[in-house]
Design a protein around this motif. Sequence first.
Motif, PDB file in Angstrom:
ATOM      1  N   THR A  59       1.049  -1.272   0.268  1.00  0.00           N
ATOM      2  CA  THR A  59      -0.053   0.300   0.349  1.00  0.00           C
ATOM      3  C   THR A  59       1.211   0.908  -0.049  1.00  0.00           C
ATOM      4  O   THR A  59       0.552   2.460  -0.104  1.00  0.00           O
ATOM      5  CB  THR A  59      -1.240   0.298   1.459  1.00  0.00           C
ATOM      6  N   PHE A  60       2.412   1.305   0.475  1.00  0.00           N
ATOM      7  CA  PHE A  60       3.046   2.073  -0.067  1.00  0.00           C
ATOM      8  C   PHE A  60       3.154   2.776  -1.417  1.00  0.00           C
ATOM      9  O   PHE A  60       3.603   3.501  -1.474  1.00  0.00           O
ATOM     10  CB  PHE A  60       4.304   1.980   0.487  1.00  0.00           C
ATOM     11  N   LEU A  61       3.072   1.968  -2.240  1.00  0.00           N
ATOM     12  CA  LEU A  61       2.954   1.819  -3.493  1.00  0.00           C
ATOM     13  C   LEU A  61       1.584   2.837  -3.905  1.00  0.00           C
ATOM     14  O   LEU A  61       1.423   4.297  -4.473  1.00  0.00           O
ATOM     15  CB  LEU A  61       3.122   0.957  -4.675  1.00  0.00           C
ATOM     16  N   ALA A  62       0.700   2.231  -3.526  1.00  0.00           N
ATOM     17  CA  ALA A  62      -0.372   2.241  -4.257  1.00  0.00           C
ATOM     18  C   ALA A  62      -2.334   1.733  -3.080  1.00  0.00           C
ATOM     19  O   ALA A  62      -2.213   0.800  -2.887  1.00  0.00           O
ATOM     20  CB  ALA A  62      -0.524   2.782  -5.293  1.00  0.00           C
ATOM     21  N   GLU A 145       4.512  10.426 -10.755  1.00  0.00           N
ATOM     22  CA  GLU A 145       3.702   9.698  -9.823  1.00  0.00           C
ATOM     23  C   GLU A 145       3.602   8.009 -10.864  1.00  0.00           C
ATOM     24  O   GLU A 145       3.956   6.972 -10.488  1.00  0.00           O
ATOM     25  CB  GLU A 145       2.627   9.752  -9.482  1.00  0.00           C
ATOM     26  N   ALA A 146       3.189   8.016 -12.526  1.00  0.00           N
ATOM     27  CA  ALA A 146       3.287   7.187 -12.864  1.00  0.00           C
ATOM     28  C   ALA A 146       4.898   6.444 -13.016  1.00  0.00           C
ATOM     29  O   ALA A 146       4.970   5.505 -13.236  1.00  0.00           O
ATOM     30  CB  ALA A 146       2.909   7.870 -14.412  1.00  0.00           C
ATOM     31  N   ALA A 147       6.472   7.549 -12.653  1.00  0.00           N
ATOM     32  CA  ALA A 147       7.076   7.050 -13.276  1.00  0.00           C
ATOM     33  C   ALA A 147       7.642   6.262 -12.176  1.00  0.00           C
ATOM     34  O   ALA A 147       8.293   5.648 -12.072  1.00  0.00           O
ATOM     35  CB  ALA A 147       7.957   7.961 -13.728  1.00  0.00           C
ATOM     36  N   ARG A 148       7.039   6.619 -10.642  1.00  0.00           N
ATOM     37  CA  ARG A 148       7.399   6.497  -9.610  1.00  0.00           C
ATOM     38  C   ARG A 148       7.171   4.893  -9.686  1.00  0.00           C
ATOM     39  O   ARG A 148       7.486   3.548  -9.231  1.00  0.00           O
ATOM     40  CB  ARG A 148       7.045   7.404  -8.104  1.00  0.00           C
ATOM     41  N   LEU A 149       5.670   4.770 -10.240  1.00  0.00           N
ATOM     42  CA  LEU A 149       4.985   3.275  -9.606  1.00  0.00           C
ATOM     43  C   LEU A 149       5.632   2.584 -10.803  1.00  0.00           C
ATOM     44  O   LEU A 149       5.787   1.257 -10.712  1.00  0.00           O
ATOM     45  CB  LEU A 149       3.594   3.460  -9.770  1.00  0.00           C
ATOM     46  N   LEU A 150       5.632   2.846 -11.682  1.00  0.00           N
ATOM     47  CA  LEU A 150       6.404   2.271 -13.198  1.00  0.00           C
ATOM     48  C   LEU A 150       7.984   2.273 -12.840  1.00  0.00           C
ATOM     49  O   LEU A 150       8.157   0.492 -12.925  1.00  0.00           O
ATOM     50  CB  LEU A 150       6.401   3.114 -14.324  1.00  0.00           C
ATOM     51  N   GLY A 153       7.674  -1.506 -10.361  1.00  0.00           N
ATOM     52  CA  GLY A 153       7.731  -2.382 -11.368  1.00  0.00           C
ATOM     53  C   GLY A 153       8.020  -3.227 -11.543  1.00  0.00           C
ATOM     54  O   GLY A 153       8.482  -4.390 -11.665  1.00  0.00           O
ATOM     55  N   ILE A 154       9.720  -2.264 -12.682  1.00  0.00           N
ATOM     56  CA  ILE A 154      10.746  -3.140 -13.062  1.00  0.00           C
ATOM     57  C   ILE A 154      11.359  -2.715 -12.201  1.00  0.00           C
ATOM     58  O   ILE A 154      12.337  -4.306 -12.281  1.00  0.00           O
ATOM     59  CB  ILE A 154      10.644  -1.612 -14.161  1.00  0.00           C
ATOM     60  N   VAL A 155      11.815  -2.523 -11.183  1.00  0.00           N
ATOM     61  CA  VAL A 155      12.827  -3.350  -9.908  1.00  0.00           C
ATOM     62  C   VAL A 155      12.361  -4.184  -9.664  1.00  0.00           C
ATOM     63  O   VAL A 155      13.260  -5.458  -9.320  1.00  0.00           O
ATOM     64  CB  VAL A 155      12.823  -1.692  -9.176  1.00  0.00           C
ATOM     65  N   GLY A 156      11.240  -4.228  -8.970  1.00  0.00           N
ATOM     66  CA  GLY A 156      10.154  -5.525  -8.465  1.00  0.00           C
ATOM     67  C   GLY A 156      10.430  -7.360  -9.694  1.00  0.00           C
ATOM     68  O   GLY A 156      11.721  -8.438  -9.000  1.00  0.00           O
ATOM     69  N   THR A 185      15.389   5.762  -3.168  1.00  0.00           N
ATOM     70  CA  THR A 185      15.548   5.323  -2.266  1.00  0.00           C
ATOM     71  C   THR A 185      14.009   5.017  -1.424  1.00  0.00           C
ATOM     72  O   THR A 185      13.989   3.795  -0.013  1.00  0.00           O
ATOM     73  CB  THR A 185      16.421   6.217  -1.067  1.00  0.00           C
ATOM     74  N   ALA A 186      13.143   5.590  -1.186  1.00  0.00           N
ATOM     75  CA  ALA A 186      11.924   5.468   0.086  1.00  0.00           C
ATOM     76  C   ALA A 186      10.894   4.204  -1.290  1.00  0.00           C
ATOM     77  O   ALA A 186      10.538   3.040  -0.421  1.00  0.00           O
ATOM     78  CB  ALA A 186      10.698   5.988  -1.104  1.00  0.00           C
ATOM     79  N   ILE A 187      10.672   3.805  -2.585  1.00  0.00           N
ATOM     80  CA  ILE A 187      10.933   2.575  -3.352  1.00  0.00           C
ATOM     81  C   ILE A 187      11.866   1.549  -2.787  1.00  0.00           C
ATOM     82  O   ILE A 187      10.863   0.065  -2.602  1.00  0.00           O
ATOM     83  CB  ILE A 187      10.666   3.080  -5.215  1.00  0.00           C
ATOM     84  N   TYR A 188      12.774   2.091  -2.917  1.00  0.00           N
ATOM     85  CA  TYR A 188      14.158   0.619  -2.347  1.00  0.00           C
ATOM     86  C   TYR A 188      13.226   0.243  -1.256  1.00  0.00           C
ATOM     87  O   TYR A 188      13.383  -1.372  -0.510  1.00  0.00           O
ATOM     88  CB  TYR A 188      15.297   0.447  -2.363  1.00  0.00           C
TER      89      TYR A 188
END
Length: 314
Positions: A59-62, A145-150, A153-156, A185-188
């Motif tokens: 949920t930290f993503l969306a 926002e779109a760039a953050r989410l995509l 997804g690629i990193v994962g 950094t927050a994504i990782y």
Amino acid sequence: MEITKIIEAIEASERIIIHRHVRPDPDAIGSQMGLKALIRHSFPEKEVYAAGEDIPSLTFLAQMDDVSDELYQGSLVIVCDTANQPRIDDDRYNKGKQLIKIDHHPVTDSYGDIEWVSTDASSTSEMIVGLALEARPRGWNLNNEAARLLYAGIVGDTGRFKFPSTTVKTFQYAGELVRYDFDRTAIYDGLYEAEEKVLRLSGHILQHFKMSENGLCVIKLTAELLKAFDVTVEESNQLVQTVADVKGIKAWVFFIEEPDQIRVRIRSKGIVINQIAKKYNGGGHPLASGATVYNWEEANHLAADLEKVCRDEV
């Protein structure tokens, strides 16, 4: 060309509802919500919804939307990152006026009025970036926002760009995304930070795992073991790479016991394992797949099939 048909279908629709698979991973959420953010930014007048259950760890993503039955009437429905229909989260996906499938898994179930499958893509999120770039001359634009989410997804799905599915295009698209303003950094941290109890179970696995002479490692996370470490089935997702760096390993499988089934996660360093997953109510990529069995005897049969593949691998 499918990508052009999808762009035209989105442009022609006033309301779009986006689905993805059950028990979502970062790519499922990233592609679903990244596509939603892309469409909303490019077409503020359109209604765009994301369907499915929220997963606390992501949920930290969306967070998902509350989508009523009435909204499906006349809507375009898009399903992201889902190879077969039984795995689509929320079975109302077929109640719209048109259905689109966007996926990067090998085709096991062909569905939808438009089907865009690219097995060469590292992730469905990578495909959505490609769609955005293809549509840019038509006025489509990514935003932060779109760039953050995509990117998430690629990193994962590339394991932080380590998996063989990572290509030159993957890096090019990631480079396009990091031009936008978001906290990498927050994504990782969100994807890879683990609670102490999960790390302690990881330590237990490393202390007690055994690898066969053919290079197979079988890990059984029984309900009793999960309870002893106070780790949920969902939290056990973080453990699948625990033995990945063991020298000589060819493949490994995690069996995670639930009340009514045993969830299976299979990974490989080179041997093709998705056909075995398909045999046991699952599927996925050649080197990363999932399955479901319903008792430990069936789990042992699956492990034996993997052992044979490892033994036959030259």
